[in-house]
Design a protein around this motif. Sequence first.
Motif, short mmCIF file in Angstrom:
data_model
loop_
_atom_site.label_atom_id
_atom_site.label_comp_id
_atom_site.label_asym_id
_atom_site.label_seq_id
_atom_site.Cartn_x
_atom_site.Cartn_y
_atom_site.Cartn_z
N ARG A 65 80.68 48.42 95.52
CA ARG A 65 79.48 49.19 95.91
C ARG A 65 78.33 48.93 94.94
O ARG A 65 77.17 48.75 95.35
CB ARG A 65 79.81 50.68 95.96
CG ARG A 65 80.68 51.09 97.14
CD ARG A 65 80.71 52.60 97.29
NE ARG A 65 81.30 53.27 96.13
CZ ARG A 65 82.59 53.53 96.00
NH1 ARG A 65 83.44 53.15 96.96
NH2 ARG A 65 83.06 54.14 94.93
N ASN A 66 78.66 48.89 93.64
CA ASN A 66 77.62 48.64 92.64
C ASN A 66 77.02 47.24 92.81
O ASN A 66 75.81 47.06 92.67
CB ASN A 66 78.19 48.80 91.22
CG ASN A 66 78.54 50.24 90.91
OD1 ASN A 66 78.01 51.16 91.53
ND2 ASN A 66 79.43 50.43 89.95
N ALA A 67 77.89 46.28 93.12
CA ALA A 67 77.40 44.92 93.33
C ALA A 67 76.47 44.87 94.53
O ALA A 67 75.39 44.23 94.48
CB ALA A 67 78.58 43.97 93.54
N ARG A 71 83.43 41.85 81.43
CA ARG A 71 82.30 42.41 82.17
C ARG A 71 82.19 41.74 83.52
O ARG A 71 82.04 40.52 83.62
CB ARG A 71 81.01 42.19 81.37
CG ARG A 71 79.76 42.74 82.02
CD ARG A 71 79.71 44.25 81.90
NE ARG A 71 78.61 44.80 82.69
CZ ARG A 71 78.33 46.10 82.75
NH1 ARG A 71 79.07 46.95 82.07
NH2 ARG A 71 77.33 46.53 83.48
N ILE A 72 82.29 42.51 84.59
CA ILE A 72 82.24 41.93 85.93
C ILE A 72 80.80 41.75 86.38
O ILE A 72 80.39 40.66 86.81
CB ILE A 72 83.01 42.80 86.94
CG1 ILE A 72 84.49 42.89 86.53
CG2 ILE A 72 82.89 42.22 88.36
CD1 ILE A 72 85.31 43.81 87.41
N LEU A 73 80.00 42.80 86.31
CA LEU A 73 78.61 42.75 86.73
C LEU A 73 77.70 42.58 85.52
O LEU A 73 78.03 43.05 84.42
CB LEU A 73 78.23 44.03 87.49
CG LEU A 73 79.04 44.31 88.75
CD1 LEU A 73 78.61 45.63 89.39
CD2 LEU A 73 78.91 43.16 89.76
N PRO A 74 76.55 41.92 85.67
CA PRO A 74 75.65 41.70 84.52
C PRO A 74 75.01 43.01 84.04
O PRO A 74 74.90 43.97 84.80
CB PRO A 74 74.60 40.74 85.09
CG PRO A 74 74.60 41.02 86.56
CD PRO A 74 76.03 41.35 86.91
N PHE A 75 74.62 43.02 82.77
CA PHE A 75 73.89 44.15 82.23
C PHE A 75 72.45 44.12 82.71
O PHE A 75 71.81 43.06 82.73
CB PHE A 75 73.87 44.10 80.69
CG PHE A 75 75.16 44.53 80.06
CD1 PHE A 75 75.52 45.87 80.03
CD2 PHE A 75 76.00 43.60 79.46
CE1 PHE A 75 76.72 46.28 79.43
CE2 PHE A 75 77.18 44.00 78.86
CZ PHE A 75 77.54 45.34 78.84
N GLY A 76 71.96 45.30 83.09
CA GLY A 76 70.53 45.44 83.37
C GLY A 76 69.93 44.32 84.18
O GLY A 76 70.37 44.04 85.31
N ASP A 77 68.94 43.65 83.59
CA ASP A 77 68.22 42.57 84.28
C ASP A 77 68.79 41.19 83.96
O ASP A 77 68.15 40.17 84.27
CB ASP A 77 66.74 42.61 83.91
CG ASP A 77 66.05 43.89 84.38
OD1 ASP A 77 66.48 44.42 85.43
OD2 ASP A 77 65.11 44.35 83.71
N ASP A 78 69.98 41.16 83.35
CA ASP A 78 70.59 39.86 83.06
C ASP A 78 70.80 39.06 84.34
O ASP A 78 71.05 39.62 85.41
CB ASP A 78 71.93 40.03 82.35
CG ASP A 78 71.77 40.52 80.91
OD1 ASP A 78 70.62 40.59 80.45
OD2 ASP A 78 72.80 40.85 80.29
N GLU A 79 70.73 37.77 84.19
CA GLU A 79 70.92 36.88 85.35
C GLU A 79 72.37 36.94 85.83
O GLU A 79 73.31 37.05 85.04
CB GLU A 79 70.56 35.45 84.95
CG GLU A 79 70.71 34.44 86.09
CD GLU A 79 70.39 33.02 85.63
OE1 GLU A 79 70.55 32.10 86.45
OE2 GLU A 79 69.99 32.86 84.46
N VAL A 80 72.54 36.88 87.14
CA VAL A 80 73.88 36.81 87.72
C VAL A 80 74.42 35.40 87.54
O VAL A 80 73.78 34.43 87.95
CB VAL A 80 73.84 37.17 89.22
CG1 VAL A 80 75.25 37.13 89.80
CG2 VAL A 80 73.23 38.54 89.43
#
Length: 553
Positions: free
Chosen positions: A441-443, A511-520
């Motif tokens: 869901r977050n992704a 870490r699965i999803l990037p932090f903040g505005d970090d690039e995917v």
Amino acid sequence: MTPAELSQAVLSAVRSAVADGELVVPVPEQATVERPKSREHGDYATNIALRLAKAAKMPPRAVAEVLAGRLAQAPGVARVDVAGPGFLNVVLDTAAQGDLARQIVEAGREYGRGDAAKGLRINLEFVSANPTGPIHIGGVRWAAVGDSLARILRAAGADVTTEYYINDYGVQIDKFAATLQAVANGRPVPEDGYRGAYVDEIAKTIVEGNPDVLGLAEDEQRAVFRREGLRLMTAEIQRSMEEFGTHFDVWFSERSLHESGAVERAIQRLREQGHVFERDGAIWLRTTDFGDDKDRVLVKADGDTTYFASDAAYYLDKRDRGNETCVYMLGADHHGYVGRLKAIVACAGDDPEHNIEVLIGQFVKMLKDGTEVRMSKRAGNIITIDDVVDWIGVDAARYALARSSTDSTLTLDIDVLTSQKNDNPVFYVQYAHTRMCGVQRNAADLGIDKGSAGDFRPELLTHPRENELLGSLAEFPRVVATAAELREPHRVARYLEDLAGRYHRFYDACRILPFGDDEVTDLNRARLWLAEATRTVLANGLELLGVSAPERM
């Protein structure tokens, strides 16, 4: 690469060595590959060299040396080492191991299913409590274990018929009818009758549905209470089973065996096999010829048939319906039935080591505030299936009852099983599933997609926690096949708990999803594939236990 694919690579190495004349052995049908206890020993290990050494007339290490080079050439294999007396330790390349995540996601619900039991026709009979009262706690255990076993056997490829044997004939039914009749007429319950609020409820319902019944003669009354009492109690049991998520393909009436003449035909068939004899005016089956502790009466001197005669007719009926193996799941107080049931099979000319299996389940008790709960408000001195569901819910009950070997007595702590803490095993596993759904869901909220299979880069999954998780995911098909073979659903539950723990450790370390505005990155996407693969396996495993896989908790 899955263990099954690696097993085939091992066999290919053997065939190659045989074709080149370096080994002179029959090529086995299967090669066992297992995850070693220590990661220092590689991703997988196989004992194939030890198995072939005697036939090859070579030391096991020499056989292993012949196979190691060939196996190392298999796609996805990075290295093969010879260890100990002749084990082959296999290290997969990162991409081959990581690609399992893609295979699982694409397989979906089918991952874990196989053909280990393909071709088997199994009749699985369980619960089969007398229709004289609600299902008690022992029957609840079999409802959970039996239904889970049926699901697991089907996942392993077996053709399974689940069956409930309705004991609607004989002395206990007469006592039940007499009890209902007495209650309806305001008379004391017979000394050997049934007690509990449910008896009053059924008697009242029968009178309401048959307003003239109390004006009938005693025998006619009794017939009405027997017929209607059985109908209502059976319907109540069926409702309880369905609400518990336990489905039976067949509800088989014992009475039908007598009314159809099946009992008499069974006795005649056994007579033709040469094992029936008469003594003291009774008709007996000579079961002592096949290991039973004493011969069994089929028809008493007064002409009444016995429960044993019904058991014989019932077994033959199951076989006549095309069932190859008849599995009986019985309570702890039925140990004495094992020998006599196997003797029936032998007397019928079948193989008691193949055509019948008898599983015995031990007792269950429940604790509340550290004290054993013994009573039911509705059923008197027994705990019923509805009590268990009211106290802890269907999911917690099914999981808790299925996660332990039936060989051992089981204690369920109501306080633990209603808590949302990690010491509650069903919460622990379900929470892992919801955690993965939360990641998805977050992704989605961030607009991040794991991408297509063609974009997936499994070689990026190099972290030790990723390797550990992938290894556990690879084991699921073997766990299902083993649970089916050994008739042990608890193996699936314990596997799920281990898998949930490995996922939690992976989640905390990677870490699965990037932090903040970090690039995917491609690593983020690869980990999304791995998380989805783990969610798929947890959902598949919970389904085999008849337990829900919630998306939120």
